[in-house]
Design a protein around this motif. Structure first.
Motif, PDB file in Angstrom:
ATOM      1  N   THR A 278      15.333   2.550   3.981  1.00 53.31           N
ATOM      2  CA  THR A 278      14.772   3.897   3.942  1.00 53.31           C
ATOM      3  C   THR A 278      13.683   4.050   5.003  1.00 53.31           C
ATOM      4  OG1 THR A 278      13.129   3.195   2.316  1.00 53.31           O
ATOM      5  CG2 THR A 278      15.167   4.166   1.467  1.00 53.31           C
TER       6      THR A 278
ATOM      7  N   ILE B 169      10.360  -0.197  -2.912  1.00 57.15           N
ATOM      8  CA  ILE B 169      10.261   1.221  -3.277  1.00 57.15           C
ATOM      9  C   ILE B 169      10.012   1.981  -1.974  1.00 57.15           C
ATOM     10  CG2 ILE B 169       8.850   2.927  -4.519  1.00 57.15           C
ATOM     11  CD1 ILE B 169       8.204   0.678  -6.530  1.00 57.15           C
ATOM     12  N   HIS B 170      10.710   3.115  -1.794  1.00 61.16           N
ATOM     13  CA  HIS B 170      10.676   3.769  -0.483  1.00 61.16           C
ATOM     14  C   HIS B 170       9.291   4.270  -0.091  1.00 61.16           C
ATOM     15  CE1 HIS B 170      10.873   7.540  -2.644  1.00 61.16           C
ATOM     16  NE2 HIS B 170      11.922   7.086  -3.288  1.00 61.16           N
ATOM     17  N   THR B 171       8.384   4.457  -1.075  1.00 62.24           N
ATOM     18  CA  THR B 171       7.055   4.981  -0.770  1.00 62.24           C
ATOM     19  C   THR B 171       5.965   3.904  -0.802  1.00 62.24           C
ATOM     20  OG1 THR B 171       6.790   5.554  -3.087  1.00 62.24           O
ATOM     21  CG2 THR B 171       7.587   7.290  -1.641  1.00 62.24           C
ATOM     22  N   VAL B 172       6.364   2.648  -0.799  1.00 63.94           N
ATOM     23  CA  VAL B 172       5.379   1.557  -0.832  1.00 63.94           C
ATOM     24  C   VAL B 172       5.655   0.579   0.317  1.00 63.94           C
ATOM     25  CG1 VAL B 172       4.377  -0.309  -2.205  1.00 63.94           C
ATOM     26  CG2 VAL B 172       5.188   1.759  -3.348  1.00 63.94           C
ATOM     27  N   ILE B 173       4.606   0.210   1.036  1.00 63.99           N
ATOM     28  CA  ILE B 173       4.734  -0.784   2.102  1.00 63.99           C
ATOM     29  C   ILE B 173       5.029  -2.133   1.456  1.00 63.99           C
ATOM     30  CG2 ILE B 173       3.486  -1.933   3.989  1.00 63.99           C
ATOM     31  CD1 ILE B 173       1.649   0.713   3.891  1.00 63.99           C
ATOM     32  N   PRO B 174       6.103  -2.823   1.869  1.00 58.89           N
ATOM     33  CA  PRO B 174       6.470  -4.083   1.209  1.00 58.89           C
ATOM     34  C   PRO B 174       5.409  -5.161   1.403  1.00 58.89           C
ATOM     35  CG  PRO B 174       8.321  -3.223   2.486  1.00 58.89           C
ATOM     36  CD  PRO B 174       7.117  -2.410   2.864  1.00 58.89           C
TER      37      PRO B 174
ATOM     38  N   ASP C 168       0.844  -1.183   0.000  1.00 60.08           N
ATOM     39  CA  ASP C 168       0.000   0.000   0.000  1.00 60.08           C
ATOM     40  C   ASP C 168       0.884   1.240   0.000  1.00 60.08           C
ATOM     41  OD1 ASP C 168      -2.817  -0.760   0.023  1.00 60.08           O
ATOM     42  OD2 ASP C 168      -2.389  -1.760   1.919  1.00 60.08           O
ATOM     43  N   HIS C 169       0.253   2.367  -0.293  1.00 57.87           N
ATOM     44  CA  HIS C 169       0.979   3.628  -0.406  1.00 57.87           C
ATOM     45  C   HIS C 169       1.451   4.097   0.977  1.00 57.87           C
ATOM     46  CE1 HIS C 169       1.881   7.763  -1.350  1.00 57.87           C
ATOM     47  NE2 HIS C 169       1.613   7.559  -2.637  1.00 57.87           N
ATOM     48  N   ALA C 170       2.713   4.456   1.056  1.00 47.16           N
ATOM     49  CA  ALA C 170       3.311   4.889   2.321  1.00 47.16           C
ATOM     50  C   ALA C 170       2.632   6.126   2.885  1.00 47.16           C
ATOM     51  CB  ALA C 170       4.797   5.182   2.104  1.00 47.16           C
TER      52      ALA C 170
ATOM     53  N   THR D 191       7.208   4.420   7.002  1.00 44.09           N
ATOM     54  CA  THR D 191       7.374   3.225   6.179  1.00 44.09           C
ATOM     55  C   THR D 191       8.852   2.937   5.942  1.00 44.09           C
ATOM     56  OG1 THR D 191       5.350   3.843   5.024  1.00 44.09           O
ATOM     57  CG2 THR D 191       6.738   2.180   3.959  1.00 44.09           C
TER      58      THR D 191
END
Lengths: 406, 406
Positions: B283, A272-277, A224-226, B262
């Protein structure tokens, strides 16, 4: 006591360090590469000069033998001559070169012996060019299927079979090591760890090779989106993995202090730094000589809940090996001889795998460890002082002569 | 109250979902790609049919305007029409299509208005083909250097400049949005998070865009063999990272519950299961509307010791943005209008960035959020029910008319 020659051993180490020299203190001598073939040529040239008889088997393992009573099986020394990419000048090759130095000492000092004495080079121990590691000792001891091994490809698409045929070292199946023709193997190797140097020990008396397990853990959450997902809605697979790594450390640290365990590999998706893994994997490698301790590790793994931080947790065995115990009488010889030379000793189990662990299934086998400076190995900084190499060679010489007398 | 037309809005959404259709419920409509140009063409065709005047500026932003008093600045609605790879049919485009539906309602219902009314498409909001995101709103508000943007390349080596020139949509610098020519922007957008749906809210009244910080953490240890290095000798960079992630969770969870943070990205070197990692990076992205909370996050980061589990720990800021507050009077209009329609509302700050956050520096701006099913966004599953899209369009219509009256 009989001893090897320091200058001759230095010359051997220096000469062989040229084959695959990276120019930065190390070597890249991948199995059956031009650099590896140069090393084999130099080895054979030196063996022939000592009057040794050279045979190769169908896996290009080289057996160079000082004749003895032809009715007796040979006593083997040796290791491998290939390296990893940007490896060092000691891993494997020191077992070959101390074997060669022992042979040279026996020949030049005309030391009497009954059994033929063989120095061996096992092909492709590292598996750095053709997977898997310990390929040729594995094939001749029935661990690996030869046809599968022949099909193994390097990064350029060359098969092991093609490299073998082009090498000029592929010999007859009949030349393989068998219990009828060979009595024993003594493999000298660098420790590849820091213990001997740190504890100021000259000779590692290797009792066997540690059993190990390697597991891969998977955590499945929700990407999901950070910036839009409140914490309470999250299924963060990386945090689930972090919690589990911490759990493993906490629990495994309670077991025997000789246990070593490693989470060496981790991956997160989509990373990706802005996405929850949503998918995280990591590995656990655990080693101990006592199968009971390995079982305790397994119990700790099995106690991981199916759901961690709202993520689905699972694990599967990637591979494992049982503890291998070397021939206890030969292990005792190594210890006794080292002590008679006045060297300090420590009984230990090898963490890494070695050709000897396969060979010991077929013929009585043991190993001798010498210290690795700062524990460095599989890198250009790998180093063992000449004095320590010589001590190892002396113990090897005496151990081979002990086996010969028995 | 005046309302938009449900069937017409459905037709717009369905029609535009064809441009870049992946066949799996979503679209790939990268900025200035053939699919994006088809969407632009359809948009312009429909605007012309409504008698709107179309201009483009030097960044290919499209401004389609219903004429009004030519001495008054225009009121803008709109968003972006590009998507990420395998994105959804709502992110960005819904702001364009609801704007178009509002314009169609005003034209067909002959709703009186003084100001010209413009529907805008901002070029390259996603930054998925040409980095960075929000490129063109950024250039015209002085956030980004145009020459640097023109040189931005896609994965095939095509520059943004080349794509711009080939698009047929590159217009004059004089056509750029300026405070003299434009009075306001109202951007409708999908929430891209789960809160509105979960709390059964129709309209998100967006007060601004959360401030954020993004830090990269580095842990430097020592790479050693998993099988030879006793635990006490280890400098395990992955374990140092794990400890620090746990510390961050423990401490950040004590802060305001609206904080989102995150750890989306992690890497380990050499990332081999039999080697202790010597270099691990991860990050941290943290967002909150209150700069004081962001400062508290910073204090927690700064309290990380220089040495964690014998590894060297360091961190550096990758990027950050300050909280943006939208025009409070317009925010109130959105809330009042939604309530007058009988819709449920929630005041909130946007986590993700939007073109509106740049535009608000130049002209009074606000945003309207509609729910995202299960919070999915930037994926093919992205969905907002038609009923919710219509509610958003109705609030947009009324808000534009309120601004017109003022």
């Amino acid at each position: 006591m009989l001893m090897c020659n320091k200058e001759r051993l230095q010359d051997k180490i220096t000469t062989f360090s040229k084959f695959g020299d990276t120019g930065k203190g190390g070597i890249t001598r991948l199995s059956l590469s031009p650099a590896a073939l140069e090393a084999r040529e130099e080895f054979c040239k030196r063996c022939k000069a000592l009057g040794m008889e050279i045979k190769t088997d169908d896996m290009a393992n080289i057996y160079a033998t000082i004749p003895g009573d032809e009715n007796l099986p040979a006593i083997m020394m040796g290791s491998h001559a290939d390296s990893v990419k940007q490896g060092g000048n000691y891993d494997g090759i020191l077992g070959v070169l101390t074997g060669l130095e022992v042979a040279e000492t026996i020949v030049t000092e005309k030391i009497p012996h009954k059994h033929p004495i063989t120095v061996v080079i096992w092909t492709n121990e590292e598996g750095a060019r053709f997977e898997p590691a310990m390929m040729s000792s594995g094939v001749i001891t029935g661990k690996f299927d030869k046809d599968v091994m022949l099909a193994s490809k390097d990064t350029e698409g060359i098969t092991f079979k093609e490299a073998l045929e082009a090498s000029g070292y592929m010999g007859e199946v009949e030349n393989r090591m068998t219990p009828e023709k060979y009595r024993a193997l003594v493999e000298l190797h660098v420790e590849q760890g820091p213990v001997l140097e740190d504890e100021k020990i000259d000779i590692g008396v290797v009792e066997g090779v540690c059993g190990m397990i390697n597991y891969e853990f998977t955590f499945a959450g929700q990407a999901d989106h950070a910036g839009t997902t409140p914490m309470k809605y999250r299924k963060d697979a990386l945090y689930a993995a972090v919690k589990t790594i911490q759990y493993l450390h906490d629990e495994l640290d309670k077991l025997d202090s000789k246990l070593v365990y490693t989470t060496g590999k981790i991956s997160a998706h989509p990373n990706i730094h802005t996405v929850i893994p949503d998918l995280v994997k990591f590995t656990l490698d655990a080693r101990h000589q006592d199968p009971e301790v390995i079982n305790q590790v397994l119990e700790i793994i099995k106690a991981i809940p199916k759901t961690v931080e709202k993520c689905e947790a699972s694990f599967e065995k990637a591979w494992s090996r049982n503890t291998v115990h070397f021939h206890s009488e030969f292990v005792n010889y190594v210890e006794k001889n080292a002590k008679e030379f006045g060297y300090t000793t420590k009984r230990m189990y090898s963490g890494p795998g070695h050709d000897a662990q396969f060979i010991t299934d077929i013929i009585p086998t043991t190993m001798i460890f010498v210290p690795s400076e700062k524990g460095h190995s599989h890198c250009e900084k790998e180093f063992t002082p000449l004095e320590n190499c010589l001590k190892g060679a002396n113990v090897l010489l005496q151990t081979v002569l002990d086996i010969d007398k028995k």
